[in-house]
Scaffold this motif. Structure first.
Motif, PDB file in Angstrom:
ATOM      1  N   VAL A 189      19.675 -30.653 -30.522  1.00 23.64           N
ATOM      2  CA  VAL A 189      20.746 -30.562 -31.380  1.00 23.64           C
ATOM      3  C   VAL A 189      21.959 -31.742 -30.792  1.00 23.64           C
ATOM      4  N   ASN A 207      19.153 -27.759 -23.362  1.00 24.18           N
ATOM      5  CA  ASN A 207      20.772 -27.662 -23.458  1.00 24.18           C
ATOM      6  C   ASN A 207      20.982 -26.741 -24.534  1.00 24.18           C
ATOM      7  N   THR A 208      20.034 -26.358 -25.228  1.00 24.90           N
ATOM      8  CA  THR A 208      20.243 -25.295 -26.613  1.00 24.90           C
ATOM      9  C   THR A 208      19.924 -24.060 -26.122  1.00 24.90           C
ATOM     10  N   PRO A 210      25.737 -25.727 -33.905  1.00 26.14           N
ATOM     11  CA  PRO A 210      25.328 -26.968 -33.481  1.00 26.14           C
ATOM     12  C   PRO A 210      26.381 -27.634 -32.289  1.00 26.14           C
ATOM     13  N   ALA A 230      24.999 -27.569 -25.135  1.00 23.22           N
ATOM     14  CA  ALA A 230      24.816 -28.468 -26.374  1.00 23.22           C
ATOM     15  C   ALA A 230      25.272 -26.897 -27.409  1.00 23.22           C
ATOM     16  N   GLY A 231      24.064 -26.851 -28.085  1.00 21.43           N
ATOM     17  CA  GLY A 231      24.486 -25.776 -29.210  1.00 21.43           C
ATOM     18  C   GLY A 231      23.782 -24.445 -28.720  1.00 21.43           C
ATOM     19  N   TYR A 241      30.466 -23.889 -29.783  1.00 23.70           N
ATOM     20  CA  TYR A 241      30.354 -22.610 -30.292  1.00 23.70           C
ATOM     21  C   TYR A 241      31.332 -21.553 -29.318  1.00 23.70           C
TER      22      TYR A 241
END
Length: 827
Positions: free
Chosen positions: A232, A239-240, A274, A286-287, A277
């Motif tokens: 993402v 990292n998501t 994405p 990340a996401g 958050y």
């Protein structure tokens, strides 16, 4: 004003509509339908909060008893907590003429959309004449335009207009509404997008799984072989974060292009962020993909069985305590392991999962639930090499097992909402590699998980909402590793072909404790969200306190246009395997990212909406492999570091989505991402990230033909991922004397010779098609479908397979044509 349908004298005031039916259910028992539907008699007037200048609507499911009262109401698709509470309180105050069967009142459940009028709207008080009776429900006929009939009101002005969607006849397990947040923000999030369940379960190439629709959204790069990992906005896949009911899980999808790890019938909402958050989530840089479960419809006992050529699944739902609660049990099992050996000897793939959910409404405001699930995936490939006395077997095996048990309490009023949940779980991962002539390599990791979450949200005036929350999450892993020693493990490695085997038994413990505060300020045409999350990260004797301040602002310069901007910091603990001594370093620092984005949402004619977002992410303290000597702690002197936290990178790009919502059975969207993801490798050199894909295009379209047949297609196009370019004249402009690979006696093998410039894999493209057909078979509601991945058999390359001396190469093929034919029946 215009006359109400079915009454010559009744009139309705614009701007004060309170009730619109989306799906009406009049089912008393599995074998009987209401021959007279309920009629609305009284509905309270409800204003939306002042910041919602266009009003709001909440999709509800209510229970109407034999006296026409509403003892329970639950949110199926909501807006935010305070709006949801206003709608459910108003629904409980409604009065109906009860549904009847053979002249006797019966208890039914009804889904409808409750509309809150804008605060500035004026109301008119007029009394309609007594309307005719509502129409009769027929399980094989569409619900009429006004299933309740026009509503006479005893003491309140008429505030309800009834409508319905096409082609809906009765509630089904598959009608759970699902939300995917990706471009339309909620407070504290930079993006949100809402899809109906029909959109999420009929997208070609997803096998009817709502969670796989995320792969078609802007900002998501494709991953090889249809794996359930997401890259993402230029970050690495780890990292998501994947969340189920607020707690992280290993994976959301089964292997081998499998379905989600829990039944889609238990999916209430799927949120995809994405970037940017909300503060209630953390621990990923990340996401976030968050899946919230929900109780399926429980107005009566239900059962569903689904069978296709790869797997079978079943779900049973039972109401308890006279409709105040329900129990659902679901299970699924693939039979790849029975079919694959027939066409591919030596390959074993299978997956399975099971879920148990119990819900109970303690009071109208307090609800309790317990949800438990387990998931298992296995991949095992054995390949024979050599003949006769030299015959041997190479083997690769991978296994994932994990489970969670989650208990939660939710309390909601128009002014206050509170939540608590607790979790116990386990994760088990094992990897095995066996190559003839080399030591076996194996990793087995078992982790126990425990966590808790709580938050309190309340209104602080007419335009502000405050939220405070805490959460804690801990893991305790035990790891067993057998592997060949890496280069440089010994002081001076001598030329030898038998690598030294290292065996490690160790443990890794991680703990994160967080507190967060968020304030939302809603003014006319402006909404500002600001807050901070503070977390204590503890692992392997190290402690770090990190702070993540975040801000989101939304401005509406026009009724059809919204401008969104966001910025914030995000931290993530190092990966577990990176903390193992001799493989990584227990002193790795938390990964850090600064995410910023700005975008616009535009509502266009013809039921279209356009969303455009530009983003920039800066990354620090990324872990990277190393063989450097560093200064040890506590006077240990110099020591070799297997991993360091000095990696840096950036990602930036533009995301565009044009979407047509469901209307007259047609829906679809086009999403395009233009992005660049880079890593800094020292001396000012910048290289593309491993999963960088410059252009990503997804087009999905579905068409409902004649109420029974639905046809759809999805097309994907993506730039090939970067790959190293071997210096070989066969595919480069180097002279024919160039050497592709050089023999190394230390490892008894060839090492490739790379050129400085990076190469890319060929452009990826794929077409998926799907057809669904609905029909009745006695009392069973049936649907048959065919879903075909890679319909025209595009032979895309997921990588290169090289000759032993790197003198030649062949593409590693991706997924072949993969058809799925299945049938689903519900009682």
């Amino acid at each position: 004003m215009r006359p109400a349908r079915g009454s010559k004298s009744a009139r309705w005031s614009p701007g004060v509509t309170a009730l619109t039916t989306l799906v009406a259910l009049a089912l008393a028992t599995p074998s009987a339908l209401a021959d007279t539907p309920p009629r609305l008699l009284r509905s309270p007037s409800v204003e939306a909060p002042a910041d919602l200048t266009d009003g709001a609507s909440v999709l509800l499911e209510v229970e109407i008893d034999e006296a026409g009262r509403v003892p329970s109401a639950r949110v199926v698709e909501g807006v935010r907590d305070d709006v949801n509470a206003l709608a459910t309180d108003a629904a409980r105050a409604m009065t109906f003429a009860p549904a009847e069967q053979n002249g006797r009142p019966i208890r039914v459940r009804v889904r409808f959309r409750f509309r809150l009028r804008p605060a500035s709207a004026s109301s008119a008080t007029q009394r309609p004449a007594t309307p005719p009776q509502g129409p009769t429900f027929d399980p094989r006929a569409p619900i009429p335009d006004n299933p309740f009939g026009p509503a006479p009101v005893a003491a309140q002005p008429p505030r309800a207009r009834i409508s319905r969607p096409r082609n809906q006849t009765r509630s089904r397990l598959g009608e759970q509404s699902v939300t995917v947040r990706g471009a339309r923000p909620e407070p504290g999030a930079a993006t949100r997008m809402t899809f109906r369940a029909e959109e999420l379960t009929t997208v070609p190439g997803t096998f009817g799984e709502p969670t796989r629709v995320v792969a078609t959204l802007p900002g998501v790069a494709r991953t090889p072989f249809g794996l359930g990992f997401f890259v993402v906005r230029g970050a690495s896949f780890e990292n998501t974060g994947f969340f189920i009911d607020g707690y992280p899980v290993l994976i959301l999808y089964h292997l081998a292009a499998g379905p989600a790890v829990i039944s889609s019938r238990l999916v209430g909402q799927l949120d995809f962020y994405p970037g940017g958050y909300p503060l209630q989530y953390g621990r990923f840089s990340a996401g976030v993909i968050s899946l919230e479960t929900a109780a399926p419809p429980a107005d009566r006992p239900r059962a569903e069985l689904e069978i296709d050529i790869f797997r079978a699944s079943a779900i049973v739902v039972l109401p308890v305590a006279r409709g105040r609660g329900s129990v659902a049990l679901a299970a699924r099992r693939s039979y790849y392991d029975l079919m694959l050996p027939l066409v591919q000897p030596g390959v074993n793939v299978n997956f399975g999962d099971a879920q148990l959910r119990a819900d109970y409404r303690i009071t109208d405001r307090l609800r309790a639930s317990v949800f438990g699930f387990v998931s298992s995936d296995t991949f095992d490939r054995t390949e024979a090499t050599g003949v006769g006395a030299t015959a041997a077997s190479a083997r690769d095996a991978l296994k994932y097992d994990f489970g969670r048990a989650i208990a939660r309490l939710d309390y909601t009023t128009p002014e206050l909402s509170a939540h608590w949940s607790g979790m116990l779980g386990f994760d088990r991962t094992s990897v095995l590699q066996v190559d003839p002539g080399r030591p076996d390599r194996a990793i087995t990791a078992f982790g126990a998980a425990v966590g808790t979450r709580a938050f309190l949200r309340w209104k602080t005036g007419n335009v502000a909402t405050s939220t405070v929350g805490v959460d804690a999450l801990g893991y305790d892993y035990t790891l067993d590793l057998d592997y060949s020693s890496p280069p440089g493990f010994a002081a001076v490695p001598a030329p030898q072909t038998n690598n030294r085997v290292v065996r490690i038994q160790t443990g890794v413990a991680q703990l994160g404790v967080s507190a967060w505060f968020e304030e939302v300020l809603r003014l006319p045409r402006v909404e500002l969200t600001a807050g901070t999350r503070v977390e204590l990260m503890a692992y392997q004797g190290n402690r770090h306190v990190v702070a993540d301040p975040r801000t989101v602002i939304r401005v509406r310069p026009h009724d059809r246009v919204t401008i969104i901007g966001s910025t914030g910091l995000f931290h993530q603990a190092p990966p577990v395997f990176g903390l193992i001594p001799l493989l990584g370093s227990p002193n790795l620092l938390p990964q850090r990212a600064w995410q910023s984005s700005v975008g616009a949402e535009v509502d266009l004619p013809f039921n279209l909406d356009l969303r455009v977002t530009g983003f920039f992410n800066r990354l620090w303290q990324l872990p990277r492999a190393s063989y450097e000597f560093v200064e040890g702690q506590g006077g240990q002197g110099a020591m070799r570091a297997r991993a360091l936290s000095d990696g840096e990178g950036r990602a930036y790009g533009l995301e565009v989505q044009l979407r047509r919502k469901i209307e007259r059975g047609i829906y679809g969207w086009l999403s395009y991402t233009l992005s660049r993801s880079e890593r800094f490798i020292g001396e000012g050199k910048v290289v593309p990230f491993t999963y960088d894909q410059t252009h990503i295009l997804n087009v999905a379209l579905s068409w409902d033909i004649g109420n029974r047949l639905r046809l759809g297609a999805r097309f994907q196009l993506a730039t090939g991922a970067p790959t190293s370019l071997v210096n070989c004249p066969r595919w480069t402009d180097m002279p024919t004397s160039a050497t592709c690979g050089v023999y190394d006696a230390d490892v008894d093998g060839y090492r490739p010779q790379y050129v400085a410039e990076a190469d890319r894999l060929p452009t990826y493209h794929q077409l998926d098609v799907r057809a669904d057909y609905k029909f009745m078979l006695g009392p069973l509601q049936m649907s048959a479908y065919i879903d075909v991945l890679n319909a025209y058999y595009a032979r895309t390359a997921e990588g290169w397979v090289y000759q032993y001396d790197y003198g030649d190469r062949r593409p590693r093929p991706g997924l072949p044509i993969l058809p799925t034919i299945g049938i689903r029946g519900e009682l």
